[in-house]
Write an enzyme that holds these catalytic residues in place. Structure first.
Site, PDB file in Angstrom:
ATOM      1  N   GLY A 140      -4.971  -1.921   5.031  1.00  0.00           N
ATOM      2  CA  GLY A 140      -4.155  -3.039   4.556  1.00  0.00           C
ATOM      3  C   GLY A 140      -4.793  -4.396   4.825  1.00  0.00           C
ATOM      4  O   GLY A 140      -4.862  -5.262   3.954  1.00  0.00           O
ATOM      5  N   ARG A 141      -5.307  -4.567   6.043  1.00  0.00           N
ATOM      6  CA  ARG A 141      -5.856  -5.885   6.407  1.00  0.00           C
ATOM      7  C   ARG A 141      -7.261  -6.093   5.861  1.00  0.00           C
ATOM      8  O   ARG A 141      -7.885  -7.120   6.099  1.00  0.00           O
ATOM      9  CB  ARG A 141      -5.813  -6.058   7.926  1.00  0.00           C
ATOM     10  CG  ARG A 141      -6.443  -4.926   8.705  1.00  0.00           C
ATOM     11  CD  ARG A 141      -6.076  -4.977  10.185  1.00  0.00           C
ATOM     12  NE  ARG A 141      -6.565  -3.825  10.930  1.00  0.00           N
ATOM     13  CZ  ARG A 141      -5.929  -2.659  11.028  1.00  0.00           C
ATOM     14  NH1 ARG A 141      -4.782  -2.481  10.391  1.00  0.00           N
ATOM     15  NH2 ARG A 141      -6.419  -1.669  11.732  1.00  0.00           N
TER      16      ARG A 141
ATOM     17  N   HIS B  74      -4.887 -33.244  17.715  1.00  0.00           N
ATOM     18  CA  HIS B  74      -3.753 -34.065  18.147  1.00  0.00           C
ATOM     19  C   HIS B  74      -2.624 -33.205  18.701  1.00  0.00           C
ATOM     20  O   HIS B  74      -1.488 -33.652  18.796  1.00  0.00           O
ATOM     21  CB  HIS B  74      -3.257 -34.909  16.965  1.00  0.00           C
ATOM     22  CG  HIS B  74      -4.306 -35.859  16.492  1.00  0.00           C
ATOM     23  ND1 HIS B  74      -4.466 -37.115  17.040  1.00  0.00           N
ATOM     24  CD2 HIS B  74      -5.293 -35.725  15.566  1.00  0.00           C
ATOM     25  CE1 HIS B  74      -5.491 -37.719  16.445  1.00  0.00           C
ATOM     26  NE2 HIS B  74      -6.011 -36.898  15.550  1.00  0.00           N
TER      27      HIS B  74
ATOM     28  N   GLU C 116      -4.848  -6.606  14.769  1.00  0.00           N
ATOM     29  CA  GLU C 116      -4.355  -5.288  14.373  1.00  0.00           C
ATOM     30  C   GLU C 116      -5.489  -4.267  14.437  1.00  0.00           C
ATOM     31  O   GLU C 116      -5.257  -3.066  14.553  1.00  0.00           O
ATOM     32  CB  GLU C 116      -3.743  -5.334  12.954  1.00  0.00           C
ATOM     33  CG  GLU C 116      -2.737  -4.231  12.703  1.00  0.00           C
ATOM     34  CD  GLU C 116      -1.934  -4.405  11.421  1.00  0.00           C
ATOM     35  OE1 GLU C 116      -0.715  -4.633  11.501  1.00  0.00           O
ATOM     36  OE2 GLU C 116      -2.524  -4.299  10.326  1.00  0.00           O
TER      37      GLU C 116
ATOM     38  N   LYS D 255       9.161  -0.620  14.409  1.00  0.00           N
ATOM     39  CA  LYS D 255       9.762  -0.258  13.114  1.00  0.00           C
ATOM     40  C   LYS D 255      10.792   0.849  13.323  1.00  0.00           C
ATOM     41  O   LYS D 255      11.896   0.820  12.774  1.00  0.00           O
ATOM     42  CB  LYS D 255       8.690   0.283  12.158  1.00  0.00           C
ATOM     43  CG  LYS D 255       7.768  -0.731  11.570  1.00  0.00           C
ATOM     44  CD  LYS D 255       6.896  -0.047  10.513  1.00  0.00           C
ATOM     45  CE  LYS D 255       5.686  -0.881  10.144  1.00  0.00           C
ATOM     46  NZ  LYS D 255       4.745  -0.200   9.275  1.00  0.00           N
TER      47      LYS D 255
ATOM     48  N   GLU E 178      10.552  -4.528   4.588  1.00  0.00           N
ATOM     49  CA  GLU E 178      10.670  -5.953   4.237  1.00  0.00           C
ATOM     50  C   GLU E 178      10.318  -6.157   2.762  1.00  0.00           C
ATOM     51  O   GLU E 178      11.034  -6.837   2.016  1.00  0.00           O
ATOM     52  CB  GLU E 178       9.716  -6.803   5.095  1.00  0.00           C
ATOM     53  CG  GLU E 178       9.998  -6.771   6.585  1.00  0.00           C
ATOM     54  CD  GLU E 178       9.267  -5.648   7.311  1.00  0.00           C
ATOM     55  OE1 GLU E 178       9.010  -4.588   6.674  1.00  0.00           O
ATOM     56  OE2 GLU E 178       8.964  -5.811   8.503  1.00  0.00           O
TER      57      GLU E 178
ATOM     58  N   LYS F 151       0.842  -1.202   0.000  1.00  0.00           N
ATOM     59  CA  LYS F 151       0.000   0.000   0.000  1.00  0.00           C
ATOM     60  C   LYS F 151       0.877   1.252   0.000  1.00  0.00           C
ATOM     61  O   LYS F 151       0.699   2.151  -0.795  1.00  0.00           O
ATOM     62  CB  LYS F 151      -0.915  -0.039   1.231  1.00  0.00           C
ATOM     63  CG  LYS F 151      -1.836   1.141   1.359  1.00  0.00           C
ATOM     64  CD  LYS F 151      -2.813   0.936   2.501  1.00  0.00           C
ATOM     65  CE  LYS F 151      -3.542   2.235   2.820  1.00  0.00           C
ATOM     66  NZ  LYS F 151      -4.490   2.109   3.918  1.00  0.00           N
TER      67      LYS F 151
HETATM   68  O1  LIG Z   1       1.034  -2.711   2.253  1.00  0.00           O
HETATM   69  P1  LIG Z   1       2.123  -2.111   3.076  1.00  0.00           P
HETATM   70  O2  LIG Z   1       2.077  -0.622   3.078  1.00  0.00           O
HETATM   71  O3  LIG Z   1       3.474  -2.626   2.623  1.00  0.00           O
HETATM   72  O4  LIG Z   1       1.908  -2.549   4.579  1.00  0.00           O
HETATM   73  C1  LIG Z   1       1.945  -3.884   4.955  1.00  0.00           C
HETATM   74  C2  LIG Z   1       1.396  -4.097   6.331  1.00  0.00           C
HETATM   75  O5  LIG Z   1       2.128  -3.358   7.276  1.00  0.00           O
HETATM   76  C3  LIG Z   1       1.275  -2.815   8.261  1.00  0.00           C
HETATM   77  O6  LIG Z   1       1.171  -1.459   8.057  1.00  0.00           O
HETATM   78  C4  LIG Z   1       1.774  -3.089   9.637  1.00  0.00           C
HETATM   79  O7  LIG Z   1       3.097  -2.773   9.750  1.00  0.00           O
HETATM   80  C5  LIG Z   1      -0.065  -3.489   8.017  1.00  0.00           C
HETATM   81  O8  LIG Z   1      -1.128  -2.775   8.480  1.00  0.00           O
HETATM   82  C6  LIG Z   1      -0.037  -3.670   6.548  1.00  0.00           C
HETATM   83  O9  LIG Z   1      -0.963  -4.613   6.133  1.00  0.00           O
END
Ligand SMILES: O=P(O)(O)OC[C@H]1O[C@](O)(CO)[C@@H](O)[C@@H]1O
Length: 558
Positions: free
Chosen positions: A277-278, A394, A363, A517, A222, A216
């Protein structure tokens, strides 16, 4: 004597809605009520506490509720103005107050095409345009018309993203496996641990691989690190940067950053800041789903979610599936002190649902400050956890049945499987039904004794007694299709929304992920600095310095 699960949390920690006092008193009465007796006394209980919406059936009769409980919980929903907040959300109001954003994932699957207004603008034309663009692109890739730089067709699609830009599409692609394109494999890279990207790319051919960089913000460390690695990996073979255009596309709200990465803006699939995002798998973030199963199936997924949206928006609260699930969750969370909630799919294809719902729920509602900035003195979102149920039996079910904690659980079942292994399916179904029965009924001391044929005094009898009275919901899908999957996910989204309203939270920000972060970006350069680190607390300093020594054993840093 350990505190029992029955221990009532008391006045502190209570919700503030007026009806909560009555609910607390009612909870005390319910302390001595066993579900076994409620069932025995009322043959119509299962029918009364069940609800069907399309191909989704919810049986919530195995909960510690009576008609009075439900009536009081419904009063809670009314006092919290769930209906009003629901209209505010659907109406595009900026209910995400800390980020000043609307919350309109429902517009992404608004199949009625009625205007959805944000800041005075109907967003439906741009929503539809992006779905169309995704469909057209997927058609080219799926048909083999889209060729890689060597002229070969694309065989592998790699989604690089994390959190909402990974969990949703990954879970949906997995869930819809029976519908996937036979010549197009989907892969997901999320972890910054280099092992993930290495392993994922190991067997892939750059000439036939398409990367979706899904972020987003397009700034997530990452994702961007993995995307740059993939770019380098690709160029090592393709050699020419001009080939990137045919192998990298982006899903983002950040056009500038996408262009700076070298991706053709024509291959950027847009979404907007009013999509959290979620809650984004319905948006362009679902591109990997469209590529895997085709746009027609993606449309069905959206249709399913829309059907649940319509139900949520229009059904009376007492016959409203997301509202009922939410209220039951609040009942255990705030009146029984339950700290967690288990998600137990009895469907291999839904094995990633617990992880998906962890983000969606935790979240959203894992917050201790309410929407007005006040620190809350009651419990909010529970710990969400789970795994496929049959494997869980199990592993961790021992604790569900005989542990000291009260853990409400959702059992999710697909009635008709996609495979033809009837014997497997029968065993699966027998087990899920047995589990909900065992959790509810338990087994009394007398029953145990009878079964064991043991004398009353046997010290082992107690080990085999099951208290029961453990609440669960059974959610039955006719078949796991794009449509029922859409309904199921939307069901949980709205459940989370309703709970957020009752806890007076803004469920749509996530400030809790920021501090880590920030600190990581401070620590990162310190890992390779010249001098030992002393700018943190003693433990963190020692860990950093220890890492440096272990990571550079041959240098004389110290
Ligand atoms: O789509 P992006 O901006 O890379 O964010 C990834 C994820 O990181 C977060 O902001 C949490 O760090 C989530 O809410 C989101 O889904």
């Amino acid at each position: 004597m350990p505190l029992s699960v029955e221990t009532f949390r008391g006045e502190t920690g209570a919700l503030h809605w007026p009806v909560c006092r009555v609910l607390q008193a009612h909870r005390m009465q319910m302390a001595t009520t066993h579900m076994r007796d409620l069932f025995a006394a009322d043959p119509a209980r299962a029918e009364r506490f069940s609800l069907q919406v399309g191909d989704v059936l919810l049986d919530y009769s195995k909960n510690r509720i009576t008609d009075e409980t439900m009536a009081l919980l419904l009063r809670l929903a009314e006092e919290a103005d769930v209906a009003g907040w629901r209209e505010r959300m659907f109406g595009g109001e900026k209910i995400n107050n800390t980020e000043n954003r609307a919350v309109l994932h429902v517009a992404l699957r608004n199949r009625s095409n009625q205007p959805a207004i944000v800041d005075g603008e109907d967003v439906m034309p741009k929503v539809n345009a992006v779905i169309e663009k995704m469909g057209a692109f997927a058609k080219q890739v799926r048909s083999g018309e889209w060729r890689g730089y060597s002229g070969e067709r694309i065989t592998d699609v790699v989604n690089i993203g994390i959190g909402g830009s990974d969990l949703g599409p990954q879970m949906a692609v997995q869930a819809l496996m029976p519908y996937r394109h036979p010549q197009l494999k989907a892969h997901f890279i999320s972890n910054i641990d280099g092992a993930h990207v290495k392993e994922a790319l190991e067997s892939l051919n750059p000439a036939t691989t398409l990367f979706i960089v899904a972020s987003k913000t397009f700034t997530t460390q990452e994702t961007m690190t993995n995307a740059h690695y993939a770019r380098t990996w690709f160029l090592a073979q393709a050699q020419d940067e001009r080939h990137i255009v045919g192998h990298f596309v982006a899903v983002s709200t950040n056009r500038e950053a996408v262009t700076a990465f070298g991706i053709d803006p024509a291959n950027m699939f847009e979404f907007w800041d009013w999509v959290g995002g979620r809650y984004s798998l319905w948006s362009a973030i679902g591109l990997s789903i469209v590529l895997a199963v085709g746009v027609e199936r993606f449309d069905e997924l959206l249709d399913g979610a829309h059907a649940m949206d319509e139900h949520f928006r229009h059904a009376p609260l007492d016959r409203n599936m997301p509202v009922i699930l939410a209220l039951l969750g609040v009942w255990y969370n705030n009146f029984f002190g339950a700290e967690s909630h288990a998600i137990l799919p009895y469907d291999h294809a839904l094995r990633s649902l617990p992880a998906y719902l962890q983000q969606a729920d935790m979240e959203s509602n894992g917050k201790s400050v309410d929407r007005d900035g006040k620190v809350v003195d009651y419990d909010t979102g529970p710990i969400i956890w789970g795994a496929t149920g049959i494997n869980g039996q199990h592993a961790f079910y021992q604790l569900l049945h005989q542990g000291t904690r009260l853990i409400p659980a959702d059992f999710i079942v697909s009635v008709e499987p996609h495979d033809d292994l009837q014997e497997h399916h029968d065993i699966l179904i027998a087990n899920v039904l047995a589990q909900t029965e065992a959790l509810m009924r338990g087994r009394t001391r007398e029953e145990t004794q009878l079964e064991m044929g043991s004398p009353q005094t046997s010290p082992f009898v107690q080990h085999k007694v099951f208290d029961g009275n453990h609440p669960s919901n059974a959610i039955l899908l006719q078949t796991l299709t794009p449509h029922t999957l859409g309904m199921l996910i939307a069901l949980y989204e709205h459940k989370i929304f309703v709970q957020g309203v009752i806890w007076n939270l803004n469920s749509y920000d996530q400030w809790g992920v920021e501090l880590g972060k920030q600190l990581a970006s401070r620590i990162l350069p310190e890992l390779h600095a010249d001098a030992p680190v002393d700018s943190h607390d003693a433990s963190t300093n020692a860990l950093i310095n220890h890492y440096r020594r272990m990571n550079h054993p041959h240098t004389d840093l110290y």
